[in-house]
Design a protein around this motif. Structure first.
Motif, PDB file in Angstrom:
ATOM      1  N   PHE A  69       1.204  -1.497   0.040  1.00  0.00           N
ATOM      2  CA  PHE A  69       0.346  -0.316   0.077  1.00  0.00           C
ATOM      3  C   PHE A  69       0.771   1.206   0.121  1.00  0.00           C
ATOM      4  O   PHE A  69       0.096   1.885  -0.757  1.00  0.00           O
ATOM      5  CB  PHE A  69      -1.425   0.017   1.051  1.00  0.00           C
ATOM      6  CG  PHE A  69      -1.702  -1.502   1.072  1.00  0.00           C
ATOM      7  CD1 PHE A  69      -1.768  -1.820   0.265  1.00  0.00           C
ATOM      8  CD2 PHE A  69      -2.507  -1.757   2.272  1.00  0.00           C
ATOM      9  CE1 PHE A  69      -3.154  -3.306   0.150  1.00  0.00           C
ATOM     10  CE2 PHE A  69      -3.522  -2.451   2.210  1.00  0.00           C
ATOM     11  CZ  PHE A  69      -3.740  -2.875   1.144  1.00  0.00           C
ATOM     12  N   ASP A  70       2.095   1.360   0.872  1.00  0.00           N
ATOM     13  CA  ASP A  70       2.891   2.436   0.734  1.00  0.00           C
ATOM     14  C   ASP A  70       3.996   2.154   0.635  1.00  0.00           C
ATOM     15  O   ASP A  70       4.991   3.642  -0.280  1.00  0.00           O
ATOM     16  CB  ASP A  70       2.889   2.873   2.441  1.00  0.00           C
ATOM     17  CG  ASP A  70       1.828   4.108   2.676  1.00  0.00           C
ATOM     18  OD1 ASP A  70       1.622   4.622   2.587  1.00  0.00           O
ATOM     19  OD2 ASP A  70       0.733   3.284   3.569  1.00  0.00           O
ATOM     20  N   GLY A  71       4.477   0.597  -0.158  1.00  0.00           N
ATOM     21  CA  GLY A  71       6.305   0.553   0.232  1.00  0.00           C
ATOM     22  C   GLY A  71       6.084   0.631  -1.240  1.00  0.00           C
ATOM     23  O   GLY A  71       7.361   1.193  -1.933  1.00  0.00           O
ATOM     24  N   TYR A  72       5.349   0.343  -2.029  1.00  0.00           N
ATOM     25  CA  TYR A  72       5.387   0.444  -3.985  1.00  0.00           C
ATOM     26  C   TYR A  72       5.134   1.989  -4.130  1.00  0.00           C
ATOM     27  O   TYR A  72       6.012   2.266  -5.260  1.00  0.00           O
ATOM     28  CB  TYR A  72       3.717  -0.720  -4.573  1.00  0.00           C
ATOM     29  CG  TYR A  72       4.381  -0.608  -5.610  1.00  0.00           C
ATOM     30  CD1 TYR A  72       5.214  -1.434  -6.968  1.00  0.00           C
ATOM     31  CD2 TYR A  72       2.835   0.322  -6.690  1.00  0.00           C
ATOM     32  CE1 TYR A  72       5.471  -1.212  -8.222  1.00  0.00           C
ATOM     33  CE2 TYR A  72       3.326   0.181  -8.344  1.00  0.00           C
ATOM     34  CZ  TYR A  72       4.528  -0.435  -9.031  1.00  0.00           C
ATOM     35  OH  TYR A  72       4.885  -0.253  -9.948  1.00  0.00           O
ATOM     36  N   PRO A  73       3.775   2.059  -3.900  1.00  0.00           N
ATOM     37  CA  PRO A  73       4.178   4.200  -4.331  1.00  0.00           C
ATOM     38  C   PRO A  73       5.290   5.046  -3.898  1.00  0.00           C
ATOM     39  O   PRO A  73       6.164   5.706  -4.202  1.00  0.00           O
ATOM     40  CB  PRO A  73       2.723   4.691  -3.236  1.00  0.00           C
ATOM     41  CG  PRO A  73       2.071   3.206  -3.065  1.00  0.00           C
ATOM     42  CD  PRO A  73       2.687   2.673  -2.514  1.00  0.00           C
ATOM     43  N   MET A  74       6.084   4.607  -3.197  1.00  0.00           N
ATOM     44  CA  MET A  74       7.223   5.061  -2.224  1.00  0.00           C
ATOM     45  C   MET A  74       8.508   4.633  -3.436  1.00  0.00           C
ATOM     46  O   MET A  74       9.544   5.059  -3.607  1.00  0.00           O
ATOM     47  CB  MET A  74       7.714   4.840  -0.687  1.00  0.00           C
ATOM     48  CG  MET A  74       9.042   5.569   0.214  1.00  0.00           C
ATOM     49  SD  MET A  74       9.440   4.841   1.285  1.00  0.00           S
ATOM     50  CE  MET A  74       8.441   6.227   2.132  1.00  0.00           C
ATOM     51  N   ALA A  75       8.949   3.391  -3.998  1.00  0.00           N
ATOM     52  CA  ALA A  75       9.509   2.823  -4.697  1.00  0.00           C
ATOM     53  C   ALA A  75       9.415   4.034  -5.843  1.00  0.00           C
ATOM     54  O   ALA A  75      10.380   4.291  -6.446  1.00  0.00           O
ATOM     55  CB  ALA A  75       9.757   1.324  -4.857  1.00  0.00           C
ATOM     56  N   GLN A  76       7.924   4.426  -6.188  1.00  0.00           N
ATOM     57  CA  GLN A  76       7.826   4.420  -7.879  1.00  0.00           C
ATOM     58  C   GLN A  76       8.391   6.007  -7.439  1.00  0.00           C
ATOM     59  O   GLN A  76       8.261   6.930  -8.309  1.00  0.00           O
ATOM     60  CB  GLN A  76       6.207   4.186  -7.529  1.00  0.00           C
ATOM     61  CG  GLN A  76       5.500   3.213  -8.565  1.00  0.00           C
ATOM     62  CD  GLN A  76       6.190   2.433  -9.725  1.00  0.00           C
ATOM     63  OE1 GLN A  76       6.438   3.010 -10.829  1.00  0.00           O
ATOM     64  NE2 GLN A  76       6.890   2.036  -9.058  1.00  0.00           N
ATOM     65  N   GLN A  77       8.376   6.229  -6.257  1.00  0.00           N
ATOM     66  CA  GLN A  77       8.974   8.351  -6.162  1.00  0.00           C
ATOM     67  C   GLN A  77      10.278   8.391  -6.160  1.00  0.00           C
ATOM     68  O   GLN A  77      10.986   9.403  -5.813  1.00  0.00           O
ATOM     69  CB  GLN A  77       7.676   8.872  -5.253  1.00  0.00           C
ATOM     70  CG  GLN A  77       6.309   9.316  -4.888  1.00  0.00           C
ATOM     71  CD  GLN A  77       6.211   8.994  -3.164  1.00  0.00           C
ATOM     72  OE1 GLN A  77       6.667   9.126  -2.426  1.00  0.00           O
ATOM     73  NE2 GLN A  77       5.143   8.778  -3.458  1.00  0.00           N
ATOM     74  N   GLY A  78      11.246   6.786  -6.320  1.00  0.00           N
ATOM     75  CA  GLY A  78      12.542   7.175  -6.572  1.00  0.00           C
ATOM     76  C   GLY A  78      13.014   7.391  -5.080  1.00  0.00           C
ATOM     77  O   GLY A  78      13.669   7.132  -4.463  1.00  0.00           O
TER      78      GLY A  78
END
Length: 498
Positions: free
Chosen positions: A90-99
């Motif tokens: 839920f938050d790990g992938y969005p953070m990865a997409q933000q670099g």
């Protein structure tokens, strides 16, 4: 005793096996489709050539490694390696997409260590106390405890409660095959076949139910390609001290919740991480940031799902009742070594009983050291094509099964349980109640028959004022209360719509 425990655990072979378990567990955990029960099931044939300390070291290492390893694919690919890591996406992938993949991975890894260590302390404090209390138990109390565990597994399935009961019935039915455990004379459901005289081998059942259905389910996804975020090159992936301080409360709450859920039979890391995520979102000063790549969203669920590991081992070690599927398989592995988890373990083999606590501590520590230093390399394993990995796993399943007794019938039984597991999982039947019932079935039957023999009848058992009677009536009441609550909730919902 303390010096004996240290001498038994701090041996090169035991430490190496913990580390090997952690490494292999991490690999299994970060590959979607593989999980802790499969990894432990595949390791069972190897434990035949190890002593009980070495077996426990390898299996506990696998358990801790798998549970933590799932965060890598959850963060980088939005594909949780195990069910326990669903909330991490839920938050790990969005953070990865933000670099910020590097930061997200280091947060998840540290939270896993925190949750694992917290539950290890609870395991150390609670298991001996529970085991001492359980020493007063007789057959009726053991029967009540095991029955309550089986019923709780089903009632905690929510909408799938009925399917959970059906899975438990199947598991109990298959454990009845072969020689009767109490009188040792009657052959049941063998249909004249000598291959069934000793019943179904536990390894065959576990590998068939857990591993084969996953391989079959993934057979049409072999060519799937995945894209991953970039992980920065570092020697050691750790969050800053300020980040840890900022998220200490979230990790502590997640660890307490995860440990408690881990103790309850059947819930496991998936439920713990989801509940912890929701609880952290509700109590956060910035609930609107959850789901957008917020660090609290990673710390809360990763601390919770790893805290279930120590929690699940509490009832397994103290009462002989596993807290989740993986601990059920671990219990099966110990029984294959001639070690029966439960209160008598603390008396008959106190060295092993106490060594488990230290092994769990070391496994969590080694898991973090390994993961924090190799995340960049582990990230590459998560994208290895399944058409390379899964045939190797299938080969391990077959070779491991055949090597147990060199019995060709075991291969046929493996296929049988693979088909049963596939049918059950495709129809949304939970597999955990099935395997728990298969492991506890003989325990339930033998203690019930002994209790009836001792008290004269089943009615005589019910008249005994003991915790066994209390657990029995709780086991009867829980499904009734659960159904009544569901009916009430559905009527309330219908009234609101009207």
């Amino acid at each position: 005793m303390l010096s004996q425990v240290f001498s038994a655990v701090f041996r090169p072979d035991v430490l190496c096996l913990i580390f090997i378990g952690v490494v292999i567990g991490n690999i299994f955990g970060c590959i979607p489709g593989l999980n802790a029960p499969i990894a432990i099931a595949l390791a069972l044939p190897i434990t035949f050539v190890l002593n009980s300390f070495q077996s426990v070291a390898l299996i506990i290492g696998l358990y801790m490694g798998c549970t933590a390893g799932g965060l890598i694919s959850a963060i980088l690919l939005k594909i949780p390696g195990t069910a326990a890591n669903v909330a991490t996406t839920f938050d790990g992938y969005p953070m990865a997409q933000q670099g910020k993949a590097t930061e997200a991975l280091s947060y998840g890894s540290f939270a896993s260590l925190f949750g694992g260590m917290f539950s290890s302390v609870v395991l150390l404090l609670m298991a001996p106390i529970l085991a001492n209390l359980a020493l007063q138990f007789g057959p009726w109390e053991y029967f009540g405890t095991a029955l309550l565990a089986l019923i709780m597994v089903c009632t905690l399935m929510g909408e799938r409660m009925l399917k959970g009961f059906i899975a438990v019935c199947f598991g109990l039915l298959f454990t009845c095959v072969g020689l009767s455990p109490v009188d040792g004379v009657a052959l049941r459901y063998t249909f004249g076949s000598t291959a069934l005289d000793s019943g179904f081998n536990l390894i065959v059942v576990i590998v068939g139910i857990f591993a084969l259905p996953e391989l079959i389910s993934n057979s049409n996804k072999m060519d799937d390609t995945v894209l991953q975020a970039t992980v920065k090159r570092r020697k050691f992936y750790v969050p800053t001290l300020a980040t840890v301080k900022r998220n200490l409360k979230v990790m502590l709450n997640g660890s307490i919740l995860g440990t408690f859920i881990g103790i309850l039979p059947g819930m496991g890391g998936g439920a713990a991480s989801l509940i912890s995520y929701e609880q952290a979102r509700r109590t956060s000063a910035h609930p609107e940031l959850f789901g957008t790549g917020y660090e609290e969203g990673i710390f809360c669920c990763e601390s919770a799902n790893n805290a279930t590991t120590g929690g699940a081992l509490v009832p397994m070690l103290a009462l002989g009742v596993p807290g989740d599927t993986a601990s059920a398989v671990i219990m099966g592995a110990l029984m294959l070594q001639g070690v029966t988890p439960g209160p008598l373990l603390s008396m008959d083999n106190s060295l092993l009983f106490n060594s488990v606590f230290l092994i769990v501590f070391l496994a969590n520590l080694l898991m973090w050291v390994f993961q924090a230093s190799t995340i960049r390399w582990m990230a590459k394993i998560a994208v290895v094509p399944k058409y390379i990995l899964f045939p190797i796993v299938a080969l391990f399943c077959i070779a491991g099964t055949i090597s147990i007794r060199n019995n060709p019938f075991d291969l046929a039984f493996l296929m049988l349980f693979g088909i049963i597991g596939y049918i059950l999982s495709k129809n949304d039947y939970p597999l955990a109640p099935f395997i728990l019932a298969f492991i506890l079935g003989e325990f339930v039957e033998s203690n019930l028959r002994r209790a009836i023999t001792y008290y004269g009848s089943f009615g005589g058992c019910l008249k005994v004022p003991s915790i066994g009677t209390l657990f029995f009536f709780l086991a009867v009441a829980l499904p009734i209360i659960s159904v009544a609550r569901r009916i009430y909730a559905s009527r309330q919902k219908a009234k609101k719509k009207a």
